[in-house]
Design a protein around this motif. Structure first.
Motif, PDB file in Angstrom:
ATOM      1  N   SER A 111       0.839  -1.189   0.000  1.00 16.04           N
ATOM      2  CA  SER A 111       0.000   0.000   0.000  1.00 16.04           C
ATOM      3  C   SER A 111       0.875   1.240   0.000  1.00 16.04           C
ATOM      4  O   SER A 111       1.736   1.394   0.857  1.00 16.04           O
ATOM      5  CB  SER A 111      -0.911  -0.004   1.225  1.00 16.04           C
ATOM      6  OG  SER A 111      -1.439   1.281   1.413  1.00 16.04           O
ATOM      7  N   SER A 115      -4.582   3.050  -3.567  1.00 13.30           N
ATOM      8  CA  SER A 115      -4.466   3.450  -2.159  1.00 13.30           C
ATOM      9  C   SER A 115      -3.774   4.808  -2.059  1.00 13.30           C
ATOM     10  O   SER A 115      -4.142   5.645  -1.235  1.00 13.30           O
ATOM     11  CB  SER A 115      -3.730   2.375  -1.353  1.00 13.30           C
ATOM     12  OG  SER A 115      -2.476   2.110  -1.914  1.00 13.30           O
ATOM     13  N   LEU A 161      -6.886  -5.302   5.349  1.00 18.11           N
ATOM     14  CA  LEU A 161      -6.953  -3.849   5.151  1.00 18.11           C
ATOM     15  C   LEU A 161      -7.432  -3.152   6.423  1.00 18.11           C
ATOM     16  O   LEU A 161      -6.885  -2.120   6.820  1.00 18.11           O
ATOM     17  CB  LEU A 161      -7.900  -3.516   3.996  1.00 18.11           C
ATOM     18  CG  LEU A 161      -7.414  -3.898   2.599  1.00 18.11           C
ATOM     19  CD1 LEU A 161      -8.505  -3.654   1.572  1.00 18.11           C
ATOM     20  CD2 LEU A 161      -6.181  -3.085   2.248  1.00 18.11           C
TER      21      LEU A 161
END
Lengths: 316, 263
Positions: free
Chosen positions: A54, A114, A210
């Motif tokens: 990410s 992201s 997540l």
């Protein structure tokens, strides 16, 4: 967990506690920031193991920080632990919502999406006058179950709060890694099709990761907000995310402890480089990253594992 | 005869103008070992993919143990007791053989809830025992600590099927269990697989191109051609069917061998 690991983790924690009484203030404040950032790195490691990188952890980091500033300002909450919890949970909430979108993407698409989401928050914060725009917001001094320390005492109190939160997170995450949902990270990275055919939902597994990483990043952001006493939109800027990815490469995704060791090493190198080479500190950081990738591709954490194997090899 | 474990009625699958499967009606009793033959593109894998929920049928129904499973997602179908292996072995290359098997065993045992997956340890005592048992059953225990990426083809196949058997499915679909295996090894590989599956009292449906393997291991043969079943019966009867001979197996010496065996 093996006994030797427990002893190592216990003595590391003990050493960190003792350090809180002995070390000078500047070192304690450096360690406070480093360990709080270590939580964000731990969150990245959770995803890293499933093959996801990410570039937008700053989104949750910033959410956690602003939640602390705003809840302190509007809600009048001053208790540090409560603020940190609320900061972490609000970031986890954001991660849960954007997770429905993010869990569908992989590789570079996941990384860029992201990143884009964190830059949306950055843009919103910069444009919103009532949230302080580019100046950000001040965070009121926290209290600890009624105890309201000042100056050096506040510094030490925050350090211990960070230690407690990090130790709790480390224990819970290492339990998660041993659980079925956590251990399926490598299978998900290797072969999603097979995982689905075994009867598991890959998108749900990733969504969970997540939310966990959002919770950790938000908690880290909340702690940093308390430690610095100020939040600003740069917490959500993409270079902040990049820094966390940098630390994760430095630390390696092999173990939970690596997140905190890596983060401490990064902060130390940065502060050393900044003092010694004020003009060239970024070059020094870059060289450290290059050397890590060349000689320790599994990160600093792999040094610990090598020690392990060395000991095993010697044992009869 | 007891009630069928799998019952398929008028099953069809259309991709645009192409009929990958049409009007398949088959019923399989408990613990039967069924071989599936057919040329490439005859619809064998489509048939398996529809039963396991990987493809949604365009028309028709699938009943498993009396329950309608048509169009359910593959996760749910796996949970009900249908498992499969793959033409190209689907394993986790960065895990060891034991870790592969243990993962499969742990998933097979875990309660199918979100909390269940977070709270179940990977290496619980039960899943470790199940994994070790399966490694023994498929005779791959000597490879226990090898990384799956480094395994020879035959062992990969056995691991793939072993993982499919974790969690005690009642119906197992094997998509070409011996593909990619040399002719000399095929027979012994099939022997290991079948004795393992029989000891677990599993109903088996396997796709196979080698007619010797079909004759050796199947109790019943389904012959696929152009998306549908053109012959269904004992191996001897199906392989002797003139349509099967012209369209699939070809009139080979093998048939004479088969006939000689019956004399």
């Amino acid at each position: 967990m093996v006994w030797s690991d427990r002893i190592a983790a216990g003595s590391a924690f003990l050493a960190a506690v003792i350090a809180g009484f002995v070390l000078p203030d500047w070192m304690i404040s450096l360690a406070t920031i480093a360990f709080a950032n270590g939580l964000v790195v731990l969150g990245l490691i959770v995803m890293w193991r499933a093959g996801l990188v990410s570039f937008g952890q700053a989104l949750y980091y910033c959410m956690g920080g602003y939640a602390v500033a705003l809840i302190g300002r509007w809600g009048g909450v001053t208790d540090a632990l409560l603020l940190v919890l609320l900061g972490g949970l609000s970031a986890a909430g954001v991660a849960f919502v954007v997770g429905f979108l993010l869990a569908r993407y992989r590789e570079i698409f996941f990384a860029m999406l992201s990143l884009a989401l964190s830059m949306i928050l950055y843009g919103l914060l910069v444009k919103t006058e009532s949230l302080g725009s580019t100046d950000g917001l001040n965070v009121t001094a926290p209290t600890f179950l009624g105890y309201a320390p000042h100056q050096e005492e506040l510094l030490v109190a925050l350090y211990f709060l960070v230690l407690v939160v990090c130790a709790t997170a480390a224990l819970l995450i290492s339990a998660y890694f041993r659980s079925l949902a956590g251990a399926l990270a490598i299978p998900v990275r290797d072969n999603e099709l097979r995982v689905e055919f075994m009867g598991m939902s890959v998108s749900r597994l990733i969504h969970t990761k997540l939310v966990i990483s959002g919770l950790l990043a938000g908690t880290g952001g909340a702690l940093v907000a308390l430690a610095i006493g100020h939040v600003d939109p740069n917490m959500s800027y993409w270079t902040t995310s990049g820094e966390f990815v940098f630390i994760t490469i430095l630390a390696g995704a092999g173990s939970v402890g690596a997140a905190f060791i890596g983060s401490l090493a990064f902060e130390s190198v940065r502060s050393f480089a900044f003092t010694m080479l004020p003009q060239l500190w970024q070059m020094l950081l870059g060289s450290v990253l290059l050397l890590t990738i060349l000689f320790l591709p599994q990160g600093l954490g792999s040094l610990i594992q090598r020690l392990h194997w060395g000991r095993k090899a010697k044992a009869p | 005869m007891n009630s069928p474990i799998l019952s398929v009625r008028n099953l069809g699958k259309r991709f645009g103008l192409l009929f990958a499967a049409r009007d398949i009606t088959v019923s399989i009793p408990v613990q039967q070992t069924v071989g599936v033959i057919g040329a490439n593109g005859a619809g064998k894998t489509t048939f398996i993919n529809m039963i396991t929920g990987h493809l949604r049928p365009t028309n028709g129904t699938i009943h498993f143990e009396g329950r309608d499973i048509t169009g359910l997602p593959c996760r749910q179908i796996k949970g009900m007791g249908i498992s499969r292996s793959f033409q190209v072995a689907q394993i986790f290359p960065s895990l060891t053989v034991f870790e592969n098997m243990c993962t499969a065993a742990a998933i097979g045992r875990a309660p199918h809830t979100f909390i269940g997956h977070v709270c179940t340890p990977l290496r619980s005592r039960e899943s470790v025992v199940e994994a070790e048992t399966l490694l023994e059953l498929f005779q791959i225990a000597p490879y226990r600590d090898r990384l799956a990426a480094t395994l020879p083809q035959g062992i990969r196949k056995l691991l793939d099927i072993g993982m499919a058997l974790a969690g005690s499915p009642r119906l197992l679909l094997l998509d070409e269990p011996t593909s990619g295996i040399s002719i000399e090894e095929k027979f012994s590989l099939m022997q290991v697989i079948m004795s393992a599956l029989n000891s677990r009292k599993c109903t088996v449906l396997f796709v196979e191109h080698d007619m010797d393997i079909i004759e050796g291991f199947a109790e019943r043969v389904l012959a696929f051609y152009d998306g549908t079943v053109i012959a269904d019966g004992t191996p001897a009867a199906t392989l002797a069917d003139p349509r099967v001979q012209t369209l699939i197996s070809g009139p080979k010496v093998r048939c004479a061998v088969g006939a000689a065996a019956h004399v």
